[in-house]
Design a protein around this motif. Structure first.
Motif, PDB file in Angstrom:
ATOM      1  N   UNK A   1       1.788   9.937  -0.896  1.00 19.02           N
ATOM      2  CA  UNK A   1       2.229   8.572  -1.142  1.00 19.02           C
ATOM      3  C   UNK A   1       1.303   7.580  -0.441  1.00 19.02           C
ATOM      4  N   UNK A   2       1.079   6.459  -1.105  1.00 14.95           N
ATOM      5  CA  UNK A   2       0.284   5.419  -0.458  1.00 14.95           C
ATOM      6  C   UNK A   2       1.205   4.515   0.370  1.00 14.95           C
ATOM      7  N   UNK A   3       0.611   3.499   1.002  1.00 11.48           N
ATOM      8  CA  UNK A   3       1.375   2.619   1.887  1.00 11.48           C
ATOM      9  C   UNK A   3       2.490   1.897   1.146  1.00 11.48           C
ATOM     10  N   UNK A   4       2.194   1.432  -0.059  1.00 17.42           N
ATOM     11  CA  UNK A   4       3.196   0.707  -0.844  1.00 17.42           C
ATOM     12  C   UNK A   4       4.445   1.561  -1.064  1.00 17.42           C
ATOM     13  N   UNK A   5       4.256   2.831  -1.422  1.00 16.68           N
ATOM     14  CA  UNK A   5       5.391   3.715  -1.696  1.00 16.68           C
ATOM     15  C   UNK A   5       6.174   4.022  -0.419  1.00 16.68           C
ATOM     16  N   UNK A   6       5.464   4.199   0.686  1.00 12.16           N
ATOM     17  CA  UNK A   6       6.145   4.469   1.948  1.00 12.16           C
ATOM     18  C   UNK A   6       6.929   3.255   2.444  1.00 12.16           C
ATOM     19  N   UNK A   7       6.381   2.060   2.223  1.00 13.00           N
ATOM     20  CA  UNK A   7       7.117   0.846   2.592  1.00 13.00           C
ATOM     21  C   UNK A   7       8.393   0.720   1.765  1.00 13.00           C
ATOM     22  N   UNK A   8       8.294   1.051   0.492  1.00 12.12           N
ATOM     23  CA  UNK A   8       9.461   0.973  -0.393  1.00 12.12           C
ATOM     24  C   UNK A   8      10.562   1.913   0.079  1.00 12.12           C
ATOM     25  N   UNK A   9      10.159   3.070   0.620  1.00 11.98           N
ATOM     26  CA  UNK A   9      11.141   4.052   1.105  1.00 11.98           C
ATOM     27  C   UNK A   9      11.483   3.832   2.582  1.00 11.98           C
ATOM     28  N   UNK A  10      10.929   2.757   3.167  1.00  9.46           N
ATOM     29  CA  UNK A  10      11.200   2.369   4.557  1.00  9.46           C
ATOM     30  C   UNK A  10      10.854   3.489   5.547  1.00  9.46           C
ATOM     31  N   UNK A  11       9.759   4.171   5.278  1.00  9.88           N
ATOM     32  CA  UNK A  11       9.312   5.250   6.156  1.00  9.88           C
ATOM     33  C   UNK A  11       8.408   4.677   7.256  1.00  9.88           C
ATOM     34  N   UNK A  12       8.977   3.822   8.075  1.00  3.57           N
ATOM     35  CA  UNK A  12       8.186   3.054   9.029  1.00  3.57           C
ATOM     36  C   UNK A  12       7.587   3.921  10.140  1.00  3.57           C
ATOM     37  N   UNK A  13       8.335   4.892  10.629  1.00  3.62           N
ATOM     38  CA  UNK A  13       7.809   5.757  11.678  1.00  3.62           C
ATOM     39  C   UNK A  13       6.632   6.583  11.161  1.00  3.62           C
TER      40      UNK A  13
END
Length: 539
Positions: A1-13
């Motif tokens: 996943x790229x940054x956009x997808x991780x932000x959407x899933x709130x995978x901040x850590x």
């Protein structure tokens, strides 16, 4: 996943660990990454045509042998292969070539190849910078795909043109104006359109050379006070919260009896600056925007090497961009005075706090440059940081090496460049020295101390102003970047002082040698001016 997808899933850590986890490395862990990647690069580089052009049949098998067999290099060692763009000679296949000025008046440009692996590393480290620019404490950041970015960057083929290209692979941040439009606009046109678009859409990020960021900020400050050419029909296109913010800002500034500043209208999440002389602009930029700029390490040959953190108190080198070596200031100066002297280099785990170093690097991931002297000086400010919770060295940028004078990240004046100017102009200058000095506003400029041939003082009305204008004309002729100082920054960087005849000769008789032509020390200039006064009082 790229940054956009991780932000959407709130995978901040996970995001923080992926992009900023290098800050948690121990010194041993950092060096393991450096040496592992360097072992891979040694094999690629040593077996390439470019590597063999320097190694001459030698094949180092490990890091120690590599450092013994490969002498310190400069761009001249690569010019024949790189300027003719011979991909078959390189350690890795170049995807893109980045360009910058080499040495005005002698070598117009230099180019640097980037492999796909280098671009992947660049992208990850650019995202790390983006995240850290918004961070106020470890693990916390504020980045969204809907963010707006003010375009203050030079386009491709310059290195800063990679920034929006790399970001677009990971996140859909919008640049104002759009990159495809901005590259065809003048500096002024880009500022005006960027301001109008920001007034309609708001603004989250700003990145540029420190000097350029200041010029843009001054321009925006003037436009905020005048309305920036926005008409009433355009106001209906602005977002409601921007209209409310504008009204509050105008009321507050009127009450405080001051002009509107960018910080009154835009609340930046992140502010990044690169280039030289950033220390001259950081305080003013913070006052204009209400946020302290975060400084980056960047360059044409190495791309982005490092970044500050939320503390804005020293920069850290990314372990996967390049393998780093350091030459102490004393050894650097000894080598400059005596080219036969080979200065020793120290690794990242051998640097000492307070010491100034010339940086030497080997680009990883199939890069072209090995044990390369880029001409930049850094000071180690600490080996660990309680505030950052780090256990690796951090640095601050000092300046270029003394024999190159860089003004505001734009122009690189060398001794050869000055000699070319004097030769082309046919001015009756018999001795000179060139210093980088700072005015009352802490802005850098060139100060040239010259001595004219004795007959010239009588045959020509050679005033300081006339000499300055003539020299400026030829500096602009040999160096496009020098012209841009006036065009883009509104800066007239040259000051000339004419010394009395015999000053340099008297200095040499007293000291046994002349002062350095480039970047004379404070004491050399002090002595030179005192000798001039003595000559004047004797007449």
């Amino acid at each position: 996943m790229n940054l956009k997808e991780k932000l959407k899933k709130q995978q901040y850590e996970e995001i923080w660990q992926q992009y900023c986890g290098f800050l948690d490395l121990s010194m041993d862990g950092y060096m393991k990454i450096q040496k592992r990647l360097m072992e891979e690069q040694i094999k690629l580089w040593s077996h390439s045509g470019l590597g063999q052009s320097i190694l001459k049949g030698k094949y180092p098998q490990n890091l120690d042998e590599f450092r013994k067999m490969v002498s310190l290099t400069e761009y001249e060692n690569y010019a024949d292969i790189l300027l003719t763009k011979q991909p078959q000679m390189l350690p890795g296949n170049p995807i893109i070539w980045i360009q910058t000025t080499w040495e005005g008046g002698k070598h117009p440009i230099k180019v640097a190849p980037y492999t796909r692996s280098m671009l992947d590393t660049y992208r990850n480290n650019v995202v790390a910078c983006l995240i850290l620019s918004t961070s106020r404490e470890k693990g916390k950041f504020d980045v969204a795909s809907t963010d707006k970015f003010l375009y203050g960057l030079a386009p491709l083929p310059y290195a800063t043109g990679l920034f929006p290209l790399a970001l677009s692979e990971d996140i859909d941040i919008e640049f104002l104006p759009a990159v495809k439009d901005a590259v065809n606009m003048s500096f002024s046109e880009r500022n005006k359109l960027g301001f109008k678009m920001a007034m309609k859409k708001d603004l989250g990020f700003f990145f540029g050379l420190g000097s350029v960021a200041y010029a843009v900020s001054q321009s925006l400050s003037a436009m905020t006070s005048s309305g920036g050419g926005i008409k009433w029909k355009d106001l209906v296109k602005c977002k409601p919260h921007m209209l409310l913010r504008m009204a509050k800002a105008k009321y507050r500034c009127k009450k405080e009896n001051r002009a509107l500043l960018p910080k009154d209208l835009f609340h930046l999440k992140g502010f990044m600056v690169a280039g030289t002389d950033n220390q001259c602009y950081k305080n003013d930029l913070e006052e204009l925007w209400g946020i302290r700029p975060m400084e980056l390490f960047a360059g044409t040959e190495p791309s982005i090497m490092g970044t500050e953190t939320w503390t804005r108190n020293g920069m850290y080198f990314f372990p996967d961009t390049a393998f780093y070596e350091f030459i102490t200031e004393a050894d650097m100066l000894k080598n400059h005075e005596d080219p036969s002297y080979i200065p020793p280099t120290y690794l990242m785990d051998e640097v000492r706090p307070g010491e100034k170093y010339e940086l030497v690097f080997t680009i990883l991931k199939g890069g072209a440059f090995a044990r390369y002297r880029c001409g930049d000086m850094y000071r180690c400010v600490g080996l660990e940081s309680r505030e950052d919770e780090t256990s690796i060295p951090r640095f601050e940028y000092v300046d270029r090496v003394p024999w190159i004078i860089d003004i505001a990240g734009f122009t690189r004046i060398s001794e050869n460049g000055v000699k070319n100017v004097i030769e082309l102009s046919e001015l009756p200058i018999c001795d000179w020295t060139l210093a980088k000095e700072y005015n009352e506003q802490n802005r850098p400029y060139l100060h040239m101390y010259v001595e004219l041939e004795r007959d010239a003082l009588y045959k020509q009305a050679m005033s300081t102003n006339i000499l300055k204008e003539l020299l400026s004309t030829y500096f602009k002729y040999i160096d496009q970047d020098y012209r841009d100082l006036k065009k883009i920054l509104g800066m007239d960087p040259l000051k000339v002082t004419i010394l009395r005849c015999g000053t340099f000769r008297a200095y040499e008789e007293k000291k046994g040698k002349k002062p350095h032509q480039m970047s004379p020390t404070y004491y050399e200039l002090k002595e030179l001016l005192e000798i001039q006064e003595c000559i004047g009082s004797m007449r």
